[in-house]
Scaffold this motif. Structure first.
Motif, short mmCIF file in Angstrom:
data_model
loop_
_atom_site.label_atom_id
_atom_site.label_comp_id
_atom_site.label_asym_id
_atom_site.label_seq_id
_atom_site.Cartn_x
_atom_site.Cartn_y
_atom_site.Cartn_z
N GLN B 97 0.83 -1.21 0.00
CA GLN B 97 0.00 0.00 0.00
C GLN B 97 0.86 1.25 0.00
O GLN B 97 0.55 2.23 -0.69
CB GLN B 97 -0.93 -0.01 1.22
CG GLN B 97 -2.10 -0.98 1.04
CD GLN B 97 -2.72 -1.43 2.36
OE1 GLN B 97 -2.21 -1.10 3.44
NE2 GLN B 97 -3.80 -2.20 2.27
N ALA B 98 1.95 1.22 0.75
CA ALA B 98 2.84 2.37 0.78
C ALA B 98 3.46 2.61 -0.61
O ALA B 98 3.54 3.75 -1.08
CB ALA B 98 3.94 2.16 1.82
N LEU B 99 3.85 1.52 -1.27
CA LEU B 99 4.42 1.67 -2.61
C LEU B 99 3.39 2.26 -3.57
O LEU B 99 3.70 3.16 -4.36
CB LEU B 99 4.89 0.31 -3.15
CG LEU B 99 6.05 -0.37 -2.43
CD1 LEU B 99 6.40 -1.69 -3.13
CD2 LEU B 99 7.28 0.53 -2.39
N VAL B 100 2.17 1.73 -3.51
CA VAL B 100 1.13 2.22 -4.42
C VAL B 100 0.87 3.69 -4.17
O VAL B 100 0.72 4.49 -5.11
CB VAL B 100 -0.15 1.38 -4.26
CG1 VAL B 100 -1.33 2.05 -4.96
CG2 VAL B 100 0.08 -0.03 -4.79
N ALA B 101 0.83 4.09 -2.88
CA ALA B 101 0.57 5.49 -2.54
C ALA B 101 1.63 6.41 -3.14
O ALA B 101 1.36 7.55 -3.52
CB ALA B 101 0.51 5.66 -1.02
N GLU B 102 2.85 5.87 -3.24
CA GLU B 102 3.95 6.67 -3.80
C GLU B 102 4.11 6.48 -5.30
O GLU B 102 5.02 7.03 -5.91
CB GLU B 102 5.27 6.29 -3.11
CG GLU B 102 5.28 6.59 -1.63
CD GLU B 102 6.46 5.92 -0.94
OE1 GLU B 102 7.57 5.96 -1.50
OE2 GLU B 102 6.26 5.34 0.14
N GLY B 103 3.27 5.63 -5.90
CA GLY B 103 3.39 5.36 -7.33
C GLY B 103 4.63 4.57 -7.68
O GLY B 103 5.19 4.69 -8.76
N LEU B 104 5.05 3.73 -6.75
CA LEU B 104 6.33 3.04 -6.90
C LEU B 104 6.12 1.55 -7.17
O LEU B 104 5.38 0.88 -6.44
CB LEU B 104 7.13 3.23 -5.60
CG LEU B 104 8.63 2.99 -5.65
CD1 LEU B 104 9.32 3.97 -6.59
CD2 LEU B 104 9.21 3.15 -4.24
N GLY B 105 6.73 1.05 -8.22
CA GLY B 105 6.85 -0.40 -8.38
C GLY B 105 5.66 -1.10 -9.00
O GLY B 105 5.80 -2.20 -9.51
N THR B 106 4.49 -0.50 -8.98
CA THR B 106 3.29 -1.05 -9.62
C THR B 106 3.10 -2.54 -9.29
O THR B 106 3.30 -3.41 -10.15
CB THR B 106 3.36 -0.86 -11.15
OG1 THR B 106 3.79 0.46 -11.44
CG2 THR B 106 2.00 -1.11 -11.80
N PRO B 107 2.70 -2.86 -8.06
CA PRO B 107 2.46 -4.27 -7.74
C PRO B 107 1.29 -4.83 -8.56
O PRO B 107 0.25 -4.20 -8.67
CB PRO B 107 2.10 -4.23 -6.25
CG PRO B 107 2.55 -2.90 -5.75
CD PRO B 107 2.47 -1.97 -6.92
N ARG B 108 1.52 -6.01 -9.14
CA ARG B 108 0.49 -6.69 -9.92
C ARG B 108 0.42 -8.13 -9.48
O ARG B 108 1.35 -8.87 -9.78
CB ARG B 108 0.80 -6.56 -11.42
CG ARG B 108 0.57 -5.15 -11.92
CD ARG B 108 0.97 -4.99 -13.37
NE ARG B 108 0.53 -3.65 -13.82
CZ ARG B 108 1.03 -3.03 -14.88
NH1 ARG B 108 1.99 -3.61 -15.59
NH2 ARG B 108 0.59 -1.85 -15.23
N PRO B 109 -0.64 -8.61 -8.82
CA PRO B 109 -1.82 -7.82 -8.49
C PRO B 109 -1.51 -6.75 -7.44
O PRO B 109 -0.53 -6.87 -6.69
CB PRO B 109 -2.78 -8.86 -7.92
CG PRO B 109 -1.88 -9.93 -7.37
CD PRO B 109 -0.72 -9.98 -8.33
N GLY B 110 -2.36 -5.74 -7.36
CA GLY B 110 -2.22 -4.68 -6.37
C GLY B 110 -2.67 -5.17 -4.99
O GLY B 110 -3.32 -6.20 -4.88
#
Lengths: 412, 412
Positions: B97-110
């Motif tokens: 969640q922290a990465l997504v909030a920063e637009g970092l790394g694009t986890p897939r699935p999120g």
């Protein structure tokens, strides 16, 4: 199975333990495509590459940086592995012979086999001795030899440097005896061959394990463009069963006669009267066998790895009635991913293989395959994908100009 | 194609450039089996593994050593790649969640999708809200809750820890309310489920690309042994076309509802009256999909890589009428190569996948697949190969003792 495997003669004693660590000399796409199958079989690999950015070196788990013609580099690799194999034919025979004399590295194929893929004069001499069908050929050491050969052959000849050629390199068509003076000065001896009036080119792949088990793939038809393999159809359309078996047997015989280990590709000319003549030999996975990665139960890269590790060979049956392969040769698109995206979107059955190489005009940068029912339809789809990938999705679909293929070249 | 791909709604603007560099969190066999397809597609990968000897780390070209639950390690990987994906479900949601909030790394699935494969209580609550078929279930926070659930359900219940379970871990069958006290103390809340009287277990794999394109594989039948996936048959024998399509649609709906990207496995119970109930979800290539590596036009590892890279999905058609997969679970043979050699010699069509893991009893150390016409014959051959590999070529063919499967576990 439509293509039965031929067992080796029963050994008197159990065979050696399979080699689990393979050294691959050369960091090109052939080495790269061995990696996936080696990973799945649980085998360890180390790639000897000249640069960490080479096609295979960029993705391999274990890489040594060094040249294939540097004895110290090859020797260091040999010390670490159970068996050595090759991305290309250019490792000097002397280096391999020294390793074999010391019992080091176990080159597969060994130097006494590999020499026939390294030196075209040695190959022609040996195949002729063995009675295998070759074009008429002449050993050329002087302008006078070439003049005599030209007089003998008619108006023109194919002249080849015995060593170091690949694709269109090292091959020239001459019409007069002075046209090879530069090569005579540089190479001292040349091979001249008749220009075979072939109707098409065929290729026969056979795998051979130490001890003699062989597995012969369906014979394929290949089309060259500017001396580079461009398109392959498996099996070769219209080849009757008897011819197919005869050609497979020829490939097995050559593999046995030369004591090949690993994949052997026998490139052939088919003539109007239904004969075949051996054009070139390659002792490694070959461009004309790439269809098998997606089109056969055991792809040629897995098969090569199995043979080199002295593991039993796999079934070579096609998984569909037809398979095609089209090479991706560098063109206008520098970034291949947008075109690949468009090609995959247009054809969900398409298999794309990219080699991770910088794009240069005419350079082999990848290939696509398709399996299905109808060869012509598959070829159309494969060429549509090819155009999208090499020109990018924004480009038109007009093909780049093609010139007559010299059709006598070795294909990586 | 027998399994049409479902297009995404047409986007208003062109999609983003596909990700060429994928970060894979976790160094197990699922990461390992992504490597070959990524190499062929020309995509770059970096594996985050806890040790350089882990299954994927031992063979990957680029490896970072670090833990999946160490935010600094995950963050460092995220900075270097275009998209992140997973070998397992155990990356803490807070990190993602922290990465997504920063637009970092694009986890897939999120993380908002992945949570349904991480927390079984969240999964049950959500699937129930969405109206997808589940076993009866209870949220348990006390011995009293469990007593009430037991009274409600009858004589026994399956109790699961919401998080951290895999294979047979974190699953227990209880008959009295005190039998989960230790877990209640450790986990504070538990999931209790009815013991479903299922006739067999099915599994539905679906791939989903960002933007919504999906591809649903044929529904397969799986057999668990001691809580671990043991045998898979594709397609599921005797499943009529209507049921097949209904189950595929269920898997697509779940993938859409939860906004999954990559492979989703929906493990299902089939009941005597022909209903299916969702057992577990996994958001990554799954053991029940391994048959597709050799049995479908696009294997699940290639498909996962394509989805994560935001490349178009591939055709999921089987290449033969039947395919089987049998897991290799660690047994008496410590060295698998002699048994593999015997198995390959006995069956040239066999495909062996070894994970490069040290052998421990019951540990998943590889799998074999076969494609062909007749499921029973393929299973016989696959089990013969399994026995040779896990026990070695010298051992007899008597099977190790099997116990009743608890059949409710997540399978890596």
């Amino acid at each position: 199975m439509s293509e039965p495997l031929h067992p080796a003669p029963a050994p008197a004693v159990p065979g050696p333990v399979p080699g689990r660590h393979l050294g691959i000399i050369g960091g090109g796409q052939l080495a790269r495509m061995m990696l996936g199958p080696a990973i799945e079989l649980g085998l360890e690999t180390t790639v000897l590459a000249t640069s960490p950015t080479e096609s295979a070196a960029a993705v391999a788990g274990q890489v040594q940086i060094g040249r294939h013609d540097d004895e110290a580099a090859v020797r260091q690799l040999a010390r670490e592995v159970d068996a050595l194999t090759f991305d290309h034919e250019h490792v000097p025979a002397e280096i391999l012979q020294a390793l074999v004399a010391e019992g080091l590295g176990t080159p597969r194929p060994g130097p006494s086999a590999l020499i026939h893929a390294q030196d075209k004069l040695v190959m022609r001499r040996r195949l002729t001795e063995l009675g295998h069908p070759c074009p008429r050929w002449w050993h050329i050491t002087s302008r006078e030899d070439l003049a005599n050969a030209l007089a003998d052959a008619g108006s023109s000849l194919v002249v080849k440097t015995p060593r170091g050629g690949y694709d269109a390199h090292g091959v020239r068509i001459v019409k007069s005896a002075g046209e090879a003076d530069d090569w005579l000065a540089a190479h001292r001896e040349l091979l001249a061959e008749e220009l075979v009036p072939f109707t098409r080119e065929l290729s026969a792949q056979v795998a051979r394990r130490p001890g003699g088990q062989t597995a012969a793939y369906p014979v394929v038809q290949s089309v060259q463009r500017e001396g580079v393999c461009y398109e392959v159809v498996a099996p070769a359309p219209g080849l009757d069963q008897a011819s197919q078996q005869r050609i497979q047997q020829l490939a097995r015989d050559i593999a046995d006669d030369l004591d090949v280990v690993g994949m052997l590709a026998v490139e052939l000319f088919e003539t109007a009267d239904g004969r075949v003549l051996v054009n070139e030999l390659a002792m490694r996975p070959h461009n004309t066998g790439h269809w098998s990665m997606d089109g056969a139960v055991t792809g040629q890269f897995e098969q090569h790895v199995r043979a080199v590790a002295d593991l039993p060979l796999g079934a070579v049956d096609p998984v569909a009635p037809a398979a095609v392969m089209v090479n991706l040769l560098g063109s206008t698109a520098e970034d291949l991913v947008p075109g690949m995206e468009a090609a995959l979107a247009a054809d969900p059955e398409l298999k794309v293989h990219l080699y991770g190489k910088a794009v240069r005009p005419g350079r082999k940068i990848g290939h696509v395959t398709l399996i299905g029912q109808d060869t012509d339809e598959l070829l159309q789809r494969a060429h549509r994908a090819e155009q999208l990938i090499i020109h990018g999705p924004g480009a038109g679909t007009d093909e780049t100009t093609t010139t007559a293929a010299t059709s006598t070249e070795e294909s990586l």
